[in-house]
Motif scaffolding. Structure first.
Motif, short mmCIF file in Angstrom:
data_model
loop_
_atom_site.label_atom_id
_atom_site.label_comp_id
_atom_site.label_asym_id
_atom_site.label_seq_id
_atom_site.Cartn_x
_atom_site.Cartn_y
_atom_site.Cartn_z
N SER A 1 19.55 63.38 30.14
CA SER A 1 20.21 64.66 29.84
C SER A 1 21.59 64.77 30.47
CB SER A 1 19.33 65.82 30.29
OG SER A 1 19.08 65.74 31.69
N GLN A 2 21.83 64.01 31.52
CA GLN A 2 23.16 64.02 32.13
C GLN A 2 24.14 63.36 31.17
OE1 GLN A 2 22.82 62.10 35.94
NE2 GLN A 2 21.93 63.89 36.92
N GLY A 3 25.21 64.05 30.90
CA GLY A 3 26.20 63.52 29.98
C GLY A 3 26.09 64.08 28.58
N ILE A 4 24.97 64.75 28.26
CA ILE A 4 24.84 65.39 26.95
C ILE A 4 25.73 66.64 26.95
CG2 ILE A 4 23.30 66.50 25.31
CD1 ILE A 4 22.73 63.53 25.61
N GLU A 5 26.71 66.66 26.06
CA GLU A 5 27.69 67.75 26.04
C GLU A 5 27.49 68.72 24.88
OE1 GLU A 5 30.10 68.39 28.18
OE2 GLU A 5 29.86 66.64 29.48
N LEU A 6 26.83 68.27 23.81
CA LEU A 6 26.80 69.04 22.57
C LEU A 6 26.03 70.34 22.71
CD1 LEU A 6 27.56 69.14 19.57
CD2 LEU A 6 25.45 67.88 19.08
N PHE A 7 24.98 70.34 23.50
CA PHE A 7 24.16 71.54 23.68
C PHE A 7 23.64 71.57 25.10
CE2 PHE A 7 21.74 68.16 21.59
CZ PHE A 7 20.77 67.91 22.54
N PHE B 1 24.62 74.34 13.11
CA PHE B 1 23.66 73.36 12.61
C PHE B 1 23.78 71.99 13.26
CE2 PHE B 1 23.44 76.47 9.16
CZ PHE B 1 22.07 76.60 9.06
N ILE B 2 24.97 71.53 13.57
CA ILE B 2 25.10 70.19 14.15
C ILE B 2 24.47 70.12 15.54
CG2 ILE B 2 26.78 68.49 15.02
CD1 ILE B 2 28.41 68.98 12.49
N PRO B 3 24.75 71.07 16.44
CA PRO B 3 24.02 71.04 17.72
C PRO B 3 22.51 71.18 17.54
CG PRO B 3 25.96 72.44 17.90
CD PRO B 3 25.80 72.11 16.45
N LEU C 1 17.20 68.39 17.84
CA LEU C 1 15.93 67.91 17.28
C LEU C 1 15.81 66.40 17.44
CD1 LEU C 1 15.69 70.02 13.98
CD2 LEU C 1 14.70 70.50 16.22
N VAL C 2 16.91 65.68 17.23
CA VAL C 2 16.89 64.23 17.44
C VAL C 2 16.59 63.94 18.91
CG1 VAL C 2 18.23 62.09 17.33
CG2 VAL C 2 18.51 63.82 15.55
N PHE C 3 17.25 64.67 19.79
CA PHE C 3 17.08 64.48 21.24
C PHE C 3 15.63 64.72 21.65
CE2 PHE C 3 17.03 66.06 25.60
CZ PHE C 3 17.83 65.14 26.27
N ASN C 4 15.03 65.77 21.11
CA ASN C 4 13.67 66.15 21.52
C ASN C 4 12.57 65.49 20.71
OD1 ASN C 4 14.21 68.09 23.66
ND2 ASN C 4 15.10 69.39 22.09
N LEU D 1 26.38 63.45 20.46
CA LEU D 1 25.68 64.01 21.62
C LEU D 1 26.60 64.16 22.83
CD1 LEU D 1 22.23 62.18 21.56
CD2 LEU D 1 22.58 64.64 21.37
N PHE D 2 27.58 63.29 22.94
CA PHE D 2 28.40 63.22 24.15
C PHE D 2 29.74 63.94 23.98
CE2 PHE D 2 25.71 59.43 23.72
CZ PHE D 2 24.85 59.67 24.78
N HIS D 3 29.84 64.78 22.94
CA HIS D 3 31.04 65.58 22.71
C HIS D 3 30.65 67.03 22.50
CE1 HIS D 3 32.48 61.52 21.79
NE2 HIS D 3 33.69 61.97 22.05
N LYS D 4 31.32 67.91 23.20
CA LYS D 4 31.01 69.34 23.06
C LYS D 4 31.48 69.86 21.71
CE LYS D 4 30.92 73.52 25.87
NZ LYS D 4 29.46 73.41 26.04
N GLU D 5 32.63 69.37 21.25
CA GLU D 5 33.15 69.81 19.97
C GLU D 5 32.50 69.00 18.84
OE1 GLU D 5 35.56 66.27 21.13
OE2 GLU D 5 34.74 68.05 22.15
#
Length: 678
Positions: free
Chosen positions: A667-673, A648-650, A655-658, A187-191
């Motif tokens: 939500s602050q710090g979430i980088e993946l999406f 698919f990974i984001p 879905l896990v997040f929501n 969740l905390f990585h954009k890549e």
């Protein structure tokens, strides 16, 4: 349940919690631990309550991060949990609810702390937090022990070994949730993360041999759809007295911890609205999707994806051993039933997509079912309510249809299934309609919605591909479905003429300062980015002509309603007869329109609808097939794009997040999406 929210903030005032996070080491053998983990609660299952709990835990966890290098108390807490897991299966067999209850509480504390740790530090720093331990005299210092790996492996063992009963429901839910939390670094990585400590623990070494059992257990958790048992059932008092409960009604267990009842942590009015009645089923499915979508390692494929792609039906008596590793058997009928019943959620639709696309055994089984309407109708309902769904859910539903329409048997059988009174289809009363005609109606409606609203080229391309795959097998189309096919072509023709007019105007140059200047149709340019040269709109029109032609060439005598609609609007096609892009495909339509027009003229004027239909039916049997030019069969196959993990990974983690039960991330710090993702 009656406690107010202020009690959650009282966590910092609890003497037991202050001792745990303080600088002084606590031996694993001290009675402190029994007191700490003897409280009554079930994990929050409401997002609002999970948020309150998270906010209360964060400052406590940060204090522990500072003190843990000296005290080693976090490692001690993990060992307290691990010591109880060794006898968990025996405790279940003996109905030892107290033992299970304490193990669950210890794991809940570990999970709450881990969630903050993972946000505050990288994996190497997390590993260090597990390695700190008490150095007091008389304690055993196992320098070589990898406590983080031990925790991961024990959680997997717990999930696959402990049977699902009322008394084990909550600890199994916690084990699944803790694995999700451990994997949440993504969740905390954009890549997309392709390696890591926890990734390695789960895909190699000791956990590898449990891959198929873990996937099978998570699938069965989803299939069983067990509701969370009442807290009163889980925490029944021992019949031989209350002393065993370590002060359950007093001390730390009274007041402070009693707020952690099901849906608790300071429940407020309306908080129950997002309660999930099937927390273990939901969480198990999310963990399965996360595991199945892990990337392949540099030296080994993802074993969980391998397990998902090759499992077989328990009814499969084949003695041929599977060449695939991690294979197992599961009851396909039960899995199919669960997939049909739960299609309204993103994660179940994504599971269905995954199985159809990747598991050939499951795909063959699904296509062999004689009750396909139970699966297809929920998918069509998702598409029908496209404006209420996120784009990813719509994509998955549409791709499922595309995969199904690759099969000719499916395309034939859907026209044999008759449906009555489809309540969710509100545009028109459909007292009786075939599943095939309903599918056509919903797909065409999706195309039209896309043209006027979202203007997503990917969406309309897949819609047209599904229609094209079905076209040769169109049978006895409902009158309304036939009308909508021609109406869609009429809409495309209108758009084509408008764009053509704009292109002509632009070539003539400005017309002066008067009000007759025609402004470009920018909305259409967005939908068709190269609309200036008409290429894209003409590609779509050609596809629609090919779909109509495919039906006429292969099943003309089965579709009098389509012929009627075609003849009724035959002037629509005249402008394309001499168009170089459509001349070849228009030959057959010209032949059909000319043949039936002549027959209708011979039948006289002022014909009733019934008489026209009679002429059409007789003419369909009389038209020589050799007069129609043969074209290659329309067949489109779904193929995943390169690097599908980027999509698919984001999506899975959104879905896990929501949808994760009892899980809350700021939500602050979430980088993946981005936060407007599904």
């Amino acid at each position: 349940m009656g406690a107010n929210t202020s009690q959650v903030s009282d966590l910092s005032e609890s003497q037991s919690i202050r001792t745990l996070i303080g600088p002084d080491a606590i031996s694993e053998n001290e009675p402190f631990w029994n007191q700490l983990i003897s409280f009554t609660f079930t994990s929050p299952t409401c997002s609002a309550d999970a948020k309150l709990l998270e906010e209360a835990v964060v400052p406590l966890a940060k204090t522990l991060i500072q003190n843990n290098p000296r005290s080693g108390n976090f490692g001690a807490l993990v060992r307290v949990f691990l010591s109880r897991t060794k006898e968990l299966k025996i405790s279940t067999e003996c109905q030892d609810q107290l033992f299970i209850w304490q193990a669950h509480n210890a794991l809940f504390l570990v999970r709450c702390l881990l969630k903050v740790f993972i946000r505050e530090m990288n994996e190497e720093e997390l590993h260090l937090q597990f390695s700190y331990q008490e150095r007091a005299p008389g304690t055993y210092d196992s320098i070589c022990e990898d406590l983080l790996e031990e925790l991961v492996c024990n959680l997997v063992h717990l999930i696959v070994e402990v049977p699902l009963l009322d008394i084990t429901y909550n600890i199994l839910f916690e084990a699944v949730t803790t694995l999700l939390v451990l994997l949440s670094y993504q969740l905390f990585h954009k890549e997309v993360l392709r390696e890591g400590l926890i990734y390695g623990y789960l895909t190699r070494g000791r956990c590898l041999s449990l891959t198929s059992r873990l996937v099978k257990t998570l699938l069965y958790n989803f299939i069983r759809q067990e509701k969370c048992p009442p807290a009163t059932h889980v925490l029944q008092t021992q019949s031989d007295g209350g002393g065993l409960l370590y002060g359950l009604a007093s001390g730390v267990a009274s007041g402070l911890w009693s707020v952690f009842t099901l849906g608790g942590v300071g429940s407020r009015p309306g908080a129950e609205q997002d309660l999930n009645p099937l927390p273990l089923s939901n969480q198990s499915l999310l963990l399965l999707l996360v595991l199945a979508n892990l990337t392949d390692g540099p030296d080994c494929p993802n074993p969980y994806r391998q397990a998902v792609t090759c499992f077989k039906n328990t009814q499969d008596s084949s003695s041929i051993p599977s060449p695939q590793p991690h294979t197992f058997q599961i009851n396909f009928n039960s899995l199919y039933t669960a997939l049909c019943e739960q299609q309204k959620s993103d994660q179940v639709t994504l599971l269905l997509y995954t199985l159809l696309h990747q598991n050939s055994n499951m795909r063959t089984y699904i296509l062999s079912r004689t009750d396909m309407e139970n699966l297809v109708l929920p998918i069509l309902e998702i598409l029908y309510h496209v404006e209420e769904r996120n784009s990813h859910h719509v994509y998955m539903a549409l791709i499922i249809l595309l995969i199904l329409t690759e099969d000719d048997t499916f395309n034939r059988s859907i026209h044999e299934v008759m449906l009555k009174n489809i309540s969710w289809y509100t545009e028109r009363v459909l007292t009786e309609i075939s599943l095939g005609s309903l599918l056509i109606l919903v797909v065409i409606r999706t195309i039209q919605f896309n043209m006027t609203r979202t203007r997503d080229k990917y969406l309309h391309t897949n819609c047209l591909a599904a229609l094209a795959n079905m076209s040769a097998q169109f049978r006895n189309l409902h009158q309304y479905a036939a009308q909508r096919i021609i109406s869609l072509f009429a809409l495309l023709s209108k758009k084509h003429n408008k764009v053509l007019e704009q292109a002509t105007q632009s070539l003539r140059g400005p017309l002066g300062a008067d009000d007759t200047t025609v402004l470009p149709d920018y909305s259409f340019s967005v939908f068709f980015p190269q609309a200036q040269d008409l290429n894209v709109i003409e590609e779509v029109i050609r596809m629609m002509l090919e779909i109509i032609n495919s039906c006429l060439s292969n099943s003309l005598h089965y579709n009098p309603n389509l012929l009627y609609a075609l003849l009724y609007k035959r002037e629509l096609f005249e402008q394309f007869r001499s168009h170089p892009s459509f001349q070849d495909i228009m030959q057959n339509l010209d032949t059909v329109i000319g043949f039936f027009s002549q027959r209708l003229e011979q039948a006289g004027s002022d014909l009733s609808v019934e008489r026209v239909q009679e002429v059409i039916k007789k003419g369909a049997a009389a038209l020589p097939k050799e007069r129609l030019k043969k074209f290659p069969e329309l067949k489109f196959k779904y193929v995943e794009e390169e690097q599908p993990e980027d999509f698919f990974i984001p999506y899975v983690w959104s879905l896990v997040f929501n949808s994760g039960v009892g899980l809350y991330w700021n939500s602050q710090g979430i980088e993946l999406f981005s936060m407007d993702s599904p």
